[in-house]
Design a protein around this motif. Structure first.
Motif, PDB file in Angstrom:
ATOM      1  N   ILE A 260     -16.640  74.684-122.399  1.00 48.62           N
ATOM      2  CA  ILE A 260     -17.410  75.133-121.093  1.00 48.62           C
ATOM      3  C   ILE A 260     -16.817  74.884-119.245  1.00 48.62           C
ATOM      4  O   ILE A 260     -16.331  73.527-119.714  1.00 48.62           O
ATOM      5  CB  ILE A 260     -19.029  75.015-120.892  1.00 48.62           C
ATOM      6  CG1 ILE A 260     -20.145  74.877-122.683  1.00 48.62           C
ATOM      7  CG2 ILE A 260     -19.722  75.893-119.745  1.00 48.62           C
ATOM      8  CD1 ILE A 260     -20.717  73.910-122.026  1.00 48.62           C
ATOM      9  N   GLY A 261     -16.297  75.946-118.954  1.00 54.74           N
ATOM     10  CA  GLY A 261     -16.070  75.676-117.641  1.00 54.74           C
ATOM     11  C   GLY A 261     -14.427  76.487-117.467  1.00 54.74           C
ATOM     12  O   GLY A 261     -13.440  76.582-117.885  1.00 54.74           O
ATOM     13  N   GLY A 262     -15.113  77.753-116.978  1.00 52.24           N
ATOM     14  CA  GLY A 262     -14.280  79.143-115.701  1.00 52.24           C
ATOM     15  C   GLY A 262     -13.786  80.077-117.473  1.00 52.24           C
ATOM     16  O   GLY A 262     -12.519  80.094-116.979  1.00 52.24           O
ATOM     17  N   ILE A 263     -14.332  79.941-118.212  1.00 53.35           N
ATOM     18  CA  ILE A 263     -13.391  80.771-119.395  1.00 53.35           C
ATOM     19  C   ILE A 263     -14.186  82.243-119.235  1.00 53.35           C
ATOM     20  O   ILE A 263     -15.200  82.562-118.834  1.00 53.35           O
ATOM     21  CB  ILE A 263     -14.501  80.206-120.560  1.00 53.35           C
ATOM     22  CG1 ILE A 263     -14.043  79.175-120.951  1.00 53.35           C
ATOM     23  CG2 ILE A 263     -13.474  81.061-121.992  1.00 53.35           C
ATOM     24  CD1 ILE A 263     -14.697  78.202-122.658  1.00 53.35           C
ATOM     25  N   SER A 264     -12.625  83.066-118.596  1.00 52.04           N
ATOM     26  CA  SER A 264     -13.078  84.347-118.191  1.00 52.04           C
ATOM     27  C   SER A 264     -12.074  85.327-119.171  1.00 52.04           C
ATOM     28  O   SER A 264     -12.471  86.247-119.048  1.00 52.04           O
ATOM     29  CB  SER A 264     -12.852  84.474-116.188  1.00 52.04           C
ATOM     30  OG  SER A 264     -12.666  83.098-116.066  1.00 52.04           O
ATOM     31  N   ASN A 265     -11.705  85.083-119.950  1.00 52.76           N
ATOM     32  CA  ASN A 265     -11.021  85.775-121.122  1.00 52.76           C
ATOM     33  C   ASN A 265     -10.618  85.620-122.617  1.00 52.76           C
ATOM     34  O   ASN A 265     -10.518  84.441-122.152  1.00 52.76           O
ATOM     35  CB  ASN A 265      -9.995  86.535-120.615  1.00 52.76           C
ATOM     36  CG  ASN A 265      -8.717  85.349-119.717  1.00 52.76           C
ATOM     37  OD1 ASN A 265      -8.166  84.714-120.940  1.00 52.76           O
ATOM     38  ND2 ASN A 265      -8.306  85.001-118.679  1.00 52.76           N
ATOM     39  N   THR A 284     -19.599  82.740-115.709  1.00 51.30           N
ATOM     40  CA  THR A 284     -19.198  82.709-113.938  1.00 51.30           C
ATOM     41  C   THR A 284     -18.838  84.059-114.276  1.00 51.30           C
ATOM     42  O   THR A 284     -18.753  85.693-113.887  1.00 51.30           O
ATOM     43  CB  THR A 284     -18.112  81.765-113.677  1.00 51.30           C
ATOM     44  OG1 THR A 284     -18.405  80.306-113.004  1.00 51.30           O
ATOM     45  CG2 THR A 284     -17.725  82.142-111.986  1.00 51.30           C
ATOM     46  N   ALA A 285     -17.472  84.312-115.367  1.00 56.60           N
ATOM     47  CA  ALA A 285     -16.492  85.755-115.846  1.00 56.60           C
ATOM     48  C   ALA A 285     -18.675  86.924-115.771  1.00 56.60           C
ATOM     49  O   ALA A 285     -17.830  88.268-115.608  1.00 56.60           O
ATOM     50  CB  ALA A 285     -15.947  85.825-117.104  1.00 56.60           C
ATOM     51  N   ALA A 286     -19.167  86.310-116.523  1.00 56.67           N
ATOM     52  CA  ALA A 286     -20.492  87.662-116.574  1.00 56.67           C
ATOM     53  C   ALA A 286     -21.338  87.348-115.155  1.00 56.67           C
ATOM     54  O   ALA A 286     -21.523  88.673-115.180  1.00 56.67           O
ATOM     55  CB  ALA A 286     -21.314  87.151-117.394  1.00 56.67           C
ATOM     56  N   MET A 287     -20.975  86.577-115.135  1.00 59.54           N
ATOM     57  CA  MET A 287     -21.639  86.979-113.779  1.00 59.54           C
ATOM     58  C   MET A 287     -20.741  88.099-112.440  1.00 59.54           C
ATOM     59  O   MET A 287     -21.788  88.048-111.539  1.00 59.54           O
ATOM     60  CB  MET A 287     -22.228  85.605-112.781  1.00 59.54           C
ATOM     61  CG  MET A 287     -23.480  84.459-113.152  1.00 59.54           C
ATOM     62  SD  MET A 287     -23.842  83.536-112.611  1.00 59.54           S
ATOM     63  CE  MET A 287     -24.980  83.879-111.172  1.00 59.54           C
ATOM     64  N   HIS A 288     -19.601  87.306-112.562  1.00 59.57           N
ATOM     65  CA  HIS A 288     -18.719  88.040-112.008  1.00 59.57           C
ATOM     66  C   HIS A 288     -18.604  90.087-112.415  1.00 59.57           C
ATOM     67  O   HIS A 288     -18.689  90.733-111.840  1.00 59.57           O
ATOM     68  CB  HIS A 288     -17.510  87.946-111.705  1.00 59.57           C
ATOM     69  CG  HIS A 288     -16.291  88.228-110.987  1.00 59.57           C
ATOM     70  ND1 HIS A 288     -15.281  87.816-110.402  1.00 59.57           N
ATOM     71  CD2 HIS A 288     -16.897  89.120-109.856  1.00 59.57           C
ATOM     72  CE1 HIS A 288     -15.525  88.415-109.055  1.00 59.57           C
ATOM     73  NE2 HIS A 288     -15.880  89.104-109.068  1.00 59.57           N
ATOM     74  N   GLY A 300      -9.059  90.651-128.196  1.00 58.36           N
ATOM     75  CA  GLY A 300      -8.050  89.966-127.683  1.00 58.36           C
ATOM     76  C   GLY A 300      -8.170  88.867-128.187  1.00 58.36           C
ATOM     77  O   GLY A 300      -6.833  88.452-128.629  1.00 58.36           O
ATOM     78  N   LEU A 301      -9.172  88.190-128.652  1.00 60.80           N
ATOM     79  CA  LEU A 301      -9.069  86.927-129.425  1.00 60.80           C
ATOM     80  C   LEU A 301      -8.803  87.215-130.425  1.00 60.80           C
ATOM     81  O   LEU A 301      -7.711  86.195-131.326  1.00 60.80           O
ATOM     82  CB  LEU A 301     -10.083  85.957-129.050  1.00 60.80           C
ATOM     83  CG  LEU A 301     -10.157  84.666-129.803  1.00 60.80           C
ATOM     84  CD1 LEU A 301      -9.144  83.405-129.490  1.00 60.80           C
ATOM     85  CD2 LEU A 301     -11.513  84.037-130.399  1.00 60.80           C
TER      86      LEU A 301
END
Lengths: 422, 459
Positions: A260-265, A284-288, A300-301
């Protein structure tokens, strides 16, 4: 096509992308939308004892950087402020309709055996796949001797983990706080208590900014502010370090990690996997941008894994760990030099001024008539990479490794007064 | 019998006219400015700054917009260019700062919108901050500035800042020069030219005397005797003639006068032909042609004697004319003005092409005719030597000769702006005025000032 299915602490999910325990997982409505969007699992927002906590109005502060919003996010929200029974009923309903997804319930009750003993059967009855112990919340709850107040004392971590293992058959994931000096201590305590896995990092204590008119820390609540928990893209480096430290520790290497921690993509995700994670938690990325971001994460993964011939998540987990070493193990004979692609260069001069003012005066500023030209002075270049980082054009400045003549680490370097001599 | 060409006022409604002469390029909103400012890479040794004749520290002022330091941003602009507000509106940025922006290398045609950002910061200053500069201790020196256009205004402001008193003369009733009388109204909408002059004059120490033509009402020598220094910024007050018979016909006029009429009158009172032909390839031609369209002319044709690449109007200006419904015809030279019963009916052109030596060759046998009620001549403005007549001021090639310190051949007399050699750009005129003021200040402080001189004053 890469197989993204994961089994983490005995919990299966169709892909490694889980939503972290946070506002996006506070209610059935949100979680259903998340599962419909394709998320592999959720950790339901932390449940506590009744009566529920009360949250303040105005809960988030964000760090914007040069026009990009939410490079970092901080929150002063507490755990779920809904009655326990409401959450329990909703969890049960969602799990029934999405049996293939991971549904983990985050918990935080006072540090007393009977508190934990009484909530666990209630959760177990929902059919949830596991529990995550919130030992991380660094604000509000910690002032009530919960959350990070537990996570910062390894003995408490071990004790509560043991109670949970004793009173439930569900897998126990211990969520670790980064607000400590050495992450290995609580991780070892979790293992000693019988934890099936750890998840990290929780948020970092932070004051996101100061409202210069109100003269109060943000977010401002009725003229005052308090510290909160920091997350989002800006905390990713801190998380990667702590995850890597656990993954490479011989005693802890078998402990599954939910990163966990800033995973955005997907790229962030791949990095977290490479540093030892098996599942990934996103908030956070989902909240954004909303839950739809998971589509490109999965896609992508998967494409990247196909390109690398990694068949499954297990092929990626911990793959960088053998090369995550201590500074003293680095080869001091290795040298790399900056190379500027003159055709790609747009003549902004940023490499020059960064090097000239703050580094090694290794980029010459030349004029060819009217035309500007920037050239690396190899003799001065120490290969620090600063120029490549400040260059606004991807791939314009690259670092070119030079031929290496053997290996010399600090451990055996003549300048090291305490070097190891044979 | 004398017929009259179809020239009339009020071809459009008041509403249409007010829309047509409103701001051509609306200001950026604060969120737009913030986004645009963030695009700036904050180049070191920035090419844009080098491309600006006034050398505004562009990365610095844009960074200040990005951080919300609008007063600092405006100050950065205005300390290099006190007419930064009008330059932001009239500069051909596409051949200056914005052409040099490194973003063009990443994506052609997508530079940072430097002009729009400059306007954003200077507008903020004028709306919120007022005059940001104060005067140095007064020196007691007096300087005459002749011509209240961009060069004269910039010079006057800088001199006032240095503590000198300035009397600013102009033949027009209002200061501003081309900004007030010579560029298209929609480029400096909402009375911007006068508002900017008022803003500039807030520094104090500048007295304006309109309606004074140097060479007629007062001589340079007389000014030299009365003042400690003289700065000539008279611009190009003359216009070139076509040299064709019939130039005195009703409906044949120079574009400069036409634009001045547009700028000086209520738009409903400005007469314009139904069919207008503009001759020329510069910004004056474009400004005249587009304004003629916007006054309600049915057909406006801009005819230039050479190719589009030779026009002094930029490609952006040319496209602006075309999107405003102006037909652009190239490679054609005016041959004959046509009249019936003493009234202008049209104009004949000879078609031309580039000859082997690069010079354009026209074929008088290959001609075409454009019907016209109005022919506007915009084939260049010239320095009127009358301003310097009888003085020991060297003039060469129709421009006043100056040295590196903007000194003319007459002691104590300086010159700058369009009346000296150089690019005929507002922003270049501002630079001339500013730098001439610095030269004058230096000379006055060194004690070699002419006129009353230091010794004389102290004695």
């Amino acid at each position: 096509m890469a197989d993204l299915r994961t089994v983490f602490a005995g919990i299966s999910s169709p892909n490694p992308f889980w939503l972290a325990s946070a506002p996006p997982t506070d209610k059935e409505y949100n979680v259903r939308r998340a599962f419909q969007a394709g998320w592999g699992g959720v950790v339901w927002k932390t449940l506590g004892e009744d009566p529920p906590v009360v949250n303040v109005s105005s809960r988030y502060g964000a760090l914007a950087y040069e026009g990009r919003r939410m490079a970092g996010l901080n929150n002063i929200e507490l755990i779920s402020d809904r009655p326990l029974a409401t959450n329990i009923a909703e969890i049960k309903s969602v799990k029934r309709d999405f049996p293939d997804r991971a549904l983990v319930v985050s918990l935080m009750v006072p540090c007393r055996e009977d508190s934990w003993k009484s909530i666990l059967p209630i959760v177990e009855e929902t059919g949830a796949d596991g529990i995550e112990l919130n030992f991380g919340c660094p604000h509000g709850m910690s002032e009530r001797n919960m959350g990070a107040a537990v996570g910062q004392v390894p003995e408490y971590v071990e004790m509560v983990t043991r109670w949970c293992k004793q009173y439930t058959r569900m897998p126990v994931i211990v969520k670790l706080t980064p607000n400590i000096t050495n992450i290995l201590a609580p991780a070892r305590a979790a293992l000693a208590g019988g934890a099936d896995a750890v998840s990290l990092i929780n948020t970092i204590q932070s004051v996101i900014g100061v409202d210069l008119d109100a003269m109060a820390p943000m977010p401002v609540v009725g003229g005052q502010g308090t510290h909160g928990g920091y997350c989002g893209p800006a905390v990713k480096p801190i998380a990667l370090r702590m995850i890597g430290d656990i993954a490479r520790d011989p005693e802890l290497s078998a402990l599954p990690i939910s990163g966990i921690g800033g995973i955005s993509n997907w790229r962030d995700a791949a990095e977290f996997l490479a540093m030892g994670s098996t599942t990934l938690q996103v908030c956070t990325a989902a909240m954004h941008y909303g839950f739809r971001i998971v589509e490109d994460m999965i896609d992508g993964l998967s494409s990247w894994m196909d390109g690398k011939n990694y068949a499954g998540i297990g092929d990626v987990t911990g793959r960088a760990i053998p090369r995550y070493v201590h500074w003293n193990d680095l080869n001091l004979k290795f040298r790399t030099l900056a190379r500027i692609d003159q055709d790609a260069c747009i003549k902004c001069g940023l490499c020059h001024i960064a090097c000239e003012d703050t580094s090694h005066q290794a980029i010459a500023r030349l004029r060819d008539g009217e035309a500007r030209r920037y050239e690396v002075i190899d003799e001065e270049c120490v290969g620090c990479n600063l120029c490549a980082h400040v260059c606004p054009v991807d791939g314009c400045i690259t670092m070119e490794p030079q031929p290496v003549d053997g290996v010399q680490t600090w451990r055996d370097h003549p300048n090291n007064p305490s070097r190891v001599t044979a | 019998m004398n017929a009259t060409p179809d020239i009339a006022c009020g071809r459009l409604s008041a509403l249409e006219l007010s829309q047509n002469f409103a701001d051509a390029h609306p200001a950026l909103t604060a969120p737009q400015a913030a986004l645009e400012a963030d695009r700036c890479l904050y180049c070191f040794d920035a090419p844009c700054m080098e491309a600006c004749p006034t050398s505004i520290d562009i990365p610095k002022f844009i960074k200040a917009i990005a951080t919300g330091n609008l007063a600092g941003s405006a100050r950065t602009i205005l300390e290099s260019n006190i007419l930064g507000g009008s330059c932001a509106r009239v500069c051909p940025t596409e051949i200056l700062c914005e052409q040099a922006c490194v973003h063009n290398s990443l994506e052609a045609g997508k530079p940072v919108r430097i002009g729009a950002l400059q306007r954003f910061a200077t507008d903020w200053q004028m709306d919120h901050g007022g005059q940001p500069f104060t005067r140095a201790p007064l020196t007691g020196r007096r300087v005459a500035v002749v011509g209240a256009g961009p060069a004269g205004l910039a010079c006057a402001h800088r001199l006032a800042m240095h503590g000198h008193d300035v009397v600013l003369f102009d033949r027009h009733a209002q200061p501003g020069g081309l900004n007030s009388y010579g560029v298209a109204a929609y480029k400096l909408a909402d009375d911007f030219a006068q508002r900017e002059v008022a803003f500039l004059m807030e520094i104090g120490g500048i007295a304006f005397q309109g309606g004074v033509t140097v060479g007629r009402d007062v001589t340079v020598s007389a000014l030299g005797a009365e003042y400690d220094a003289v700065f000539l910024a008279t611009g190009l007050a003359g216009v070139r003639a076509l040299g064709l018979a019939g130039e005195t016909l009703d409906g044949v006029m120079d574009a400069v006068s036409f634009i001045e009429t547009v700028r000086s009158n209520d738009k409903k009172d400005v007469p314009v032909g139904r069919r207008v032909v503009v001759i020329g390839g510069g910004n004056t031609a474009v400004d005249a042609a587009v304004q003629a369209r916007r006054l309600g002319a049915d057909e406006v044709t801009l005819v230039y004697r050479r190719g589009g690449e030779h026009m002094s109007a930029t490609s952006v200006e040319r496209e602006w004319a075309q999107t405003n419904g102006v037909t652009v015809r190239l490679w054609a030279a005016p041959q004959r003005l046509l009249a019936e019963d003493g009234a202008l009916t049209g104009i004949a052109f000879a078609r031309g092409r580039a000859g082997a030596d690069g010079r354009v060759v026209y074929d008088p046998e290959d001609s075409f005719t454009l019907a016209a009620d109005m022919v506007l001549k915009a084939i260049g403005q010239v320095f009127l030597p009358a301003h310097a007549e009888g003085e020991h001021i060297a003039v060469e090639g129709g421009r006043i000769v100056v040295d590196g310190q903007y000194r003319t051949s007459m002691p104590g007399v300086y010159a700058g702006g369009d009346c000296i050699v150089g690019e005929d750009l507002t922003v270049a005129a501002v630079r001339d005025g500013r730098d001439a003021a610095e030269a004058i200040d230096k000379a006055l402080r060194a004690g070699d000032g002419p006129g009353r001189g230091v010794e004389q004053e102290n004695g």
